[in-house]
Design a protein around this motif. Structure first.
Motif, PDB file in Angstrom:
ATOM      1  N   MET A   1       0.825  -1.200   0.000  1.00  0.00           N
ATOM      2  CA  MET A   1       0.000   0.000   0.000  1.00  0.00           C
ATOM      3  C   MET A   1       0.870   1.265   0.000  1.00  0.00           C
ATOM      4  O   MET A   1       0.552   2.227  -0.671  1.00  0.00           O
ATOM      5  N   ARG A   2       1.960   1.244   0.754  1.00  0.00           N
ATOM      6  CA  ARG A   2       2.823   2.430   0.805  1.00  0.00           C
ATOM      7  C   ARG A   2       3.480   2.705  -0.534  1.00  0.00           C
ATOM      8  O   ARG A   2       3.717   3.845  -0.893  1.00  0.00           O
ATOM      9  N   GLY A   3       3.784   1.644  -1.281  1.00  0.00           N
ATOM     10  CA  GLY A   3       4.365   1.834  -2.611  1.00  0.00           C
ATOM     11  C   GLY A   3       3.400   2.538  -3.543  1.00  0.00           C
ATOM     12  O   GLY A   3       3.794   3.377  -4.351  1.00  0.00           O
ATOM     13  N   THR A   4       2.119   2.208  -3.421  1.00  0.00           N
ATOM     14  CA  THR A   4       1.088   2.852  -4.232  1.00  0.00           C
ATOM     15  C   THR A   4       0.978   4.325  -3.881  1.00  0.00           C
ATOM     16  O   THR A   4       0.826   5.166  -4.770  1.00  0.00           O
ATOM     17  N   ILE A   5       1.077   4.647  -2.608  1.00  0.00           N
ATOM     18  CA  ILE A   5       1.019   6.046  -2.174  1.00  0.00           C
ATOM     19  C   ILE A   5       2.186   6.822  -2.769  1.00  0.00           C
ATOM     20  O   ILE A   5       2.024   7.952  -3.218  1.00  0.00           O
ATOM     21  N   GLY A   6       3.360   6.209  -2.795  1.00  0.00           N
ATOM     22  CA  GLY A   6       4.532   6.862  -3.378  1.00  0.00           C
ATOM     23  C   GLY A   6       4.363   7.133  -4.864  1.00  0.00           C
ATOM     24  O   GLY A   6       4.714   8.208  -5.354  1.00  0.00           O
ATOM     25  N   VAL A   7       3.794   6.173  -5.589  1.00  0.00           N
ATOM     26  CA  VAL A   7       3.580   6.342  -7.032  1.00  0.00           C
ATOM     27  C   VAL A   7       2.554   7.445  -7.294  1.00  0.00           C
ATOM     28  O   VAL A   7       2.755   8.294  -8.168  1.00  0.00           O
ATOM     29  N   ILE A   8       1.473   7.444  -6.531  1.00  0.00           N
ATOM     30  CA  ILE A   8       0.474   8.503  -6.673  1.00  0.00           C
ATOM     31  C   ILE A   8       1.102   9.859  -6.349  1.00  0.00           C
ATOM     32  O   ILE A   8       0.841  10.855  -7.025  1.00  0.00           O
ATOM     33  N   GLY A   9       1.948   9.893  -5.316  1.00  0.00           N
ATOM     34  CA  GLY A   9       2.628  11.132  -4.953  1.00  0.00           C
ATOM     35  C   GLY A   9       3.514  11.650  -6.071  1.00  0.00           C
ATOM     36  O   GLY A   9       3.552  12.854  -6.339  1.00  0.00           O
TER      37      GLY A   9
ATOM     38  N   GLY B   1       2.191  16.238  -3.416  1.00  0.00           N
ATOM     39  CA  GLY B   1       2.773  15.051  -4.040  1.00  0.00           C
ATOM     40  C   GLY B   1       4.089  14.670  -3.400  1.00  0.00           C
ATOM     41  O   GLY B   1       4.365  13.487  -3.159  1.00  0.00           O
ATOM     42  N   LEU B   2       4.918  15.665  -3.098  1.00  0.00           N
ATOM     43  CA  LEU B   2       6.182  15.401  -2.411  1.00  0.00           C
ATOM     44  C   LEU B   2       5.935  14.812  -1.034  1.00  0.00           C
ATOM     45  O   LEU B   2       6.614  13.860  -0.625  1.00  0.00           O
ATOM     46  N   ALA B   3       4.938  15.341  -0.328  1.00  0.00           N
ATOM     47  CA  ALA B   3       4.606  14.804   0.996  1.00  0.00           C
ATOM     48  C   ALA B   3       4.145  13.350   0.901  1.00  0.00           C
ATOM     49  O   ALA B   3       4.532  12.517   1.730  1.00  0.00           O
ATOM     50  N   LEU B   4       3.347  13.017  -0.118  1.00  0.00           N
ATOM     51  CA  LEU B   4       2.915  11.633  -0.304  1.00  0.00           C
ATOM     52  C   LEU B   4       4.099  10.716  -0.606  1.00  0.00           C
ATOM     53  O   LEU B   4       4.167   9.593  -0.101  1.00  0.00           O
ATOM     54  N   CYS B   5       5.021  11.183  -1.429  1.00  0.00           N
ATOM     55  CA  CYS B   5       6.228  10.388  -1.729  1.00  0.00           C
ATOM     56  C   CYS B   5       7.023  10.104  -0.461  1.00  0.00           C
ATOM     57  O   CYS B   5       7.438   8.967  -0.218  1.00  0.00           O
TER      58      CYS B   5
ATOM     59  N   ILE C   1       3.115  11.117  -9.303  1.00  0.00           N
ATOM     60  CA  ILE C   1       2.252  11.621 -10.374  1.00  0.00           C
ATOM     61  C   ILE C   1       1.688  12.993 -10.013  1.00  0.00           C
ATOM     62  O   ILE C   1       1.709  13.924 -10.827  1.00  0.00           O
ATOM     63  N   VAL C   2       1.206  13.137  -8.781  1.00  0.00           N
ATOM     64  CA  VAL C   2       0.642  14.423  -8.336  1.00  0.00           C
ATOM     65  C   VAL C   2       1.730  15.492  -8.324  1.00  0.00           C
ATOM     66  O   VAL C   2       1.503  16.633  -8.762  1.00  0.00           O
ATOM     67  N   MET C   3       2.928  15.138  -7.853  1.00  0.00           N
ATOM     68  CA  MET C   3       4.027  16.098  -7.797  1.00  0.00           C
ATOM     69  C   MET C   3       4.413  16.565  -9.204  1.00  0.00           C
ATOM     70  O   MET C   3       4.615  17.765  -9.436  1.00  0.00           O
ATOM     71  N   ILE C   4       4.511  15.641 -10.151  1.00  0.00           N
ATOM     72  CA  ILE C   4       4.885  16.014 -11.519  1.00  0.00           C
ATOM     73  C   ILE C   4       3.812  16.901 -12.148  1.00  0.00           C
ATOM     74  O   ILE C   4       4.133  17.925 -12.764  1.00  0.00           O
ATOM     75  N   GLN C   5       2.546  16.537 -11.989  1.00  0.00           N
ATOM     76  CA  GLN C   5       1.477  17.351 -12.569  1.00  0.00           C
ATOM     77  C   GLN C   5       1.445  18.747 -11.947  1.00  0.00           C
ATOM     78  O   GLN C   5       1.255  19.743 -12.655  1.00  0.00           O
ATOM     79  N   GLY C   6       1.637  18.823 -10.633  1.00  0.00           N
ATOM     80  CA  GLY C   6       1.652  20.129  -9.970  1.00  0.00           C
ATOM     81  C   GLY C   6       2.825  20.981 -10.402  1.00  0.00           C
ATOM     82  O   GLY C   6       2.682  22.172 -10.688  1.00  0.00           O
ATOM     83  N   ALA C   7       4.001  20.368 -10.475  1.00  0.00           N
ATOM     84  CA  ALA C   7       5.194  21.112 -10.884  1.00  0.00           C
ATOM     85  C   ALA C   7       5.081  21.574 -12.336  1.00  0.00           C
ATOM     86  O   ALA C   7       5.402  22.724 -12.658  1.00  0.00           O
ATOM     87  N   MET C   8       4.618  20.692 -13.210  1.00  0.00           N
ATOM     88  CA  MET C   8       4.487  21.058 -14.617  1.00  0.00           C
ATOM     89  C   MET C   8       3.442  22.165 -14.803  1.00  0.00           C
ATOM     90  O   MET C   8       3.643  23.085 -15.600  1.00  0.00           O
ATOM     91  N   GLY C   9       2.355  22.094 -14.061  1.00  0.00           N
ATOM     92  CA  GLY C   9       1.339  23.138 -14.151  1.00  0.00           C
ATOM     93  C   GLY C   9       1.861  24.480 -13.670  1.00  0.00           C
ATOM     94  O   GLY C   9       1.663  25.510 -14.314  1.00  0.00           O
TER      95      GLY C   9
END
Length: 73
Positions: free
Chosen positions: A1-9, A52-56, A11-19
């Motif tokens: 489960m923690r690995g999934t949280i890291g992957v989601i983090g 996203g960074l916090a989730l990672c 994705i969220v971090m990249i989308q936020g940074a790119m935006g």
């Protein structure tokens, strides 16, 4: 489960940074997939990158704690 949280983090971090970077350095259109669907302010994108960074980090710390608990140390 923690690995999934890291992957989601990630994705969220990249989308936020790119935006945020896209809205800051171009003609007010963010980069990534979210600007195609939503017109969000730059601060929201920056907040997404931080979240996203916090989730990672949460996922990585959780993996370390689990590994330490499994090894008995």
């Amino acid at each position: 489960m923690r690995g999934t949280i890291g992957v989601i983090g990630i994705i969220v971090m990249i989308q936020g940074a790119m935006g945020a970077l896209g809205r800051t350095f171009t003609d007010t259109t963010g980069w990534g997939i979210l600007p195609h669907w939503y017109d969000l302010p730059t601060l929201v994108y920056a907040g997404m990158a931080v979240a996203g960074l916090a989730l990672c980090l949460w996922g990585e710390v959780g993996k370390k704690h689990k590994k330490r608990a499994d090894s008995g140390g």
